[in-house]
Design a protein around this motif. Structure first.
Motif, PDB file in Angstrom:
ATOM      1  N   THR A 167      23.403  45.427  63.954  1.00 52.81           N
ATOM      2  CA  THR A 167      23.177  46.676  64.675  1.00 52.81           C
ATOM      3  C   THR A 167      22.747  46.312  66.088  1.00 52.81           C
ATOM      4  OG1 THR A 167      22.567  47.916  62.702  1.00 52.81           O
ATOM      5  CG2 THR A 167      21.785  48.773  64.803  1.00 52.81           C
ATOM      6  N   TYR A 169      21.011  47.586  69.728  1.00 52.97           N
ATOM      7  CA  TYR A 169      20.129  48.610  70.269  1.00 52.97           C
ATOM      8  C   TYR A 169      19.854  48.302  71.740  1.00 52.97           C
ATOM      9  CZ  TYR A 169      16.226  45.281  69.685  1.00 52.97           C
ATOM     10  OH  TYR A 169      15.395  44.179  69.771  1.00 52.97           O
ATOM     11  N   PRO A 184      12.575  45.831  66.694  1.00 51.83           N
ATOM     12  CA  PRO A 184      13.241  47.105  66.385  1.00 51.83           C
ATOM     13  C   PRO A 184      12.992  47.517  64.937  1.00 51.83           C
ATOM     14  CG  PRO A 184      14.810  45.299  66.304  1.00 51.83           C
ATOM     15  CD  PRO A 184      13.526  44.715  66.817  1.00 51.83           C
ATOM     16  N   MET A 208      18.459  58.554  69.839  1.00 52.72           N
ATOM     17  CA  MET A 208      18.616  57.266  69.170  1.00 52.72           C
ATOM     18  C   MET A 208      20.010  57.142  68.562  1.00 52.72           C
ATOM     19  SD  MET A 208      16.966  54.413  68.409  1.00 52.72           S
ATOM     20  CE  MET A 208      15.198  54.642  68.199  1.00 52.72           C
ATOM     21  N   ALA A 278      20.701  54.929  71.932  1.00 57.85           N
ATOM     22  CA  ALA A 278      20.004  53.637  71.895  1.00 57.85           C
ATOM     23  C   ALA A 278      20.304  52.776  70.675  1.00 57.85           C
ATOM     24  CB  ALA A 278      18.498  53.879  71.971  1.00 57.85           C
ATOM     25  N   TRP A 279      21.065  53.284  69.704  1.00 60.24           N
ATOM     26  CA  TRP A 279      21.223  52.568  68.425  1.00 60.24           C
ATOM     27  C   TRP A 279      22.682  52.651  68.008  1.00 60.24           C
ATOM     28  CZ3 TRP A 279      17.419  49.866  65.928  1.00 60.24           C
ATOM     29  CH2 TRP A 279      17.614  49.516  64.595  1.00 60.24           C
TER      30      TRP A 279
END
Length: 436
Positions: A167, A169, A184, A208, A278-279
């Motif tokens: 993932t 971010y 995170p 997010m 952001a993710w």
């Protein structure tokens, strides 16, 4: 060469492009709808004659690699002629469906498991376990099982390459709202808490998340997506409702962008690259894409593990199936096996960010030595995830089911229905489609 056919889940660019998988049940495919006949036995005969080999968005970047394999195979087998057809990503699966309906499937065709399933169900693909007994021992068990037909014996595709993703971010966006950019979230509760902080402290200017969940996300959350024999969907269980309730809280707080509720929304990847969310779940390929196309993001991108309640990340699989109507089945089977052997898969993995499906290949130092580069770190992390990764998307899952889930989730987010009712209605619709 999509690394993840579920583009709403892995919304960042794949190796060449990302396409949306379609379900073809009920789309007018030819052939019988009865269970495949597993009594045909091994395919015998000389490896000779002409076959057609179709891939998905590999030209022009991998032309030399594919042509090299074709030339090597033809040198090994005098009298063989292989015609390579490469279709663009856009509309690829619709093209395969149309060819299948018209009885014109290429001898060897690149299809993901969710498309192989309805083709195999209509007896349009060879059962590799029957046609070439013992072949499955060469491949990782989970990748071989991806091409199985639930409730039946055998597998209907050679796994070609795998992917999973870390993932990504945005560290800068984390810092802007006072979140710890070096630590995170590692579980869903932490992700929700961080997302709520980000939405509140940015006055809902930065979210997010960019997507509502797809069926694989329910698997990651720990839901039992189907019953044990694969005859009914069950993701409306309490854990599934809990999952949707979390997304509802995030949506209400502004931590999930409103565009995510639009059917077939594809803009989340752009928003992440533009540093507006952001993710982002992605694949090993994406870091190089950021470096080239979003250098300001690349300077701030963080890399972390996939969040999962099961301890197992998502495995994405692409493979090669053989047409049951091929006039040169022995040649088609031999070539598909050759393309997907350990040597050729390893060579492919070093050209691009994919991973071999062959047993033993992941022990190569290439997948454990990061070379001190960010790209190497992503490769090593993804390779580690693949040791236990699972293909959470059932092969029975279709585009119609995806649409039904998207629509009901949108209604739940907007308060038009409850999370429980949304999932009950989705499961009812999906089970009706499954039975039909």
């Amino acid at each position: 060469m999509p690394t993840n056919p579920l583009s709403r889940r892995g919304f960042l660019l794949g190796v060449a492009a990302t396409a949306t998988a379609i379900g073809v049940s009920g789309c007018g495919l030819g052939g019988s709808s009865d269970n495949p006949d597993d009594s045909s036995g091994p395919v015998t005969g000389d490896i000779t004659g002409e076959i057609k080999f179709q891939t998905w968005a590999l030209k022009p970047k991998y032309t030399d690699y594919i042509n090299g394999m074709i030339t090597a195979f033809q040198k090994q087998h005098n009298g063989v002629k292989i015609t390579w057809i490469d279709q663009p990503a856009d509309g690829y699966l619709q093209k395969v469906t149309a060819d299948a309906a018209a009885g014109n499937l290429p001898d060897v065709v690149n299809v993901p498991p969710d498309l192989a399933y309805p083709l195999a169900k209509k007896k349009l693909l060879l059962n590799i376990d029957q046609a070439a007994p013992g072949t499955g021992k060469d491949y990782l068990d989970a990748s071989w099982a991806a091409y199985a037909l639930p409730g039946q014996s055998g597998s209907y595709g050679y796994p070609w390459y795998l992917n999973t993703g870390p993932t990504f971010y945005n560290k800068a966006l984390f810092r802007q709202v006072g979140l710890d950019a070096e630590h995170p979230p590692t579980n869903y509760a932490e992700l929700e808490a961080a997302a709520l902080v980000m939405a509140q402290r940015s006055n809902k200017q930065v979210a997010m998340l960019g997507l509502t969940p797809v069926i694989a996300d329910f698997g990651l959350y720990g839901c039992q997506v189907m019953n044990a024999d694969g005859t009914k969907f069950t993701f409306n269980e309490p854990k599934g409702v809990e999952f949707v309730e979390m997304y509802k809280r995030l949506y209400d707080a502004g931590a999930l962008i409103p565009e995510a509720l639009t059917a077939n929304y594809t803009g989340a990847g752009t928003k992440f690259m533009n540093q507006q969310i952001a993710w982002a779940p992605g694949s090993a390929y994406d870091l190089a894409n950021f470096k080239t196309n979003a250098p300001s993001l690349y300077a701030n991108v963080g890399i972390t593990k996939t969040i999962t309640n099961t301890g197992k990340a998502v495995m994405y699989v692409q493979g090669l199936s053989v047409s049951a109507a091929s006039k040169n089945k022995a040649t088609a089977l031999a070539f598909a096996h050759f393309v997907t052997n350990a040597q050729n898969q390893m060579a492919f993995a070093k050209l691009t960010a994919i991973f071999p499906s062959t047993k033993g290949s992941m022990s190569d130092p290439y997948f454990s030595n990061d070379g001190g580069t960010d790209e190497g770190k992503v490769r090593v992390a993804a390779a580690k995830q693949l040791e236990t990764a699972v293909n959470y998307t059932p092969v029975q899952w279709s585009d119609q089911m995806t649409t039904a889930l998207q629509q009901q989730l949108a209604d739940a987010m907007q308060g038009k229905t409850s999370p429980k009712q949304a999932l009950d209605d989705t499961v009812a619709k999906c089970n009706k489609l499954l039975a039909g």
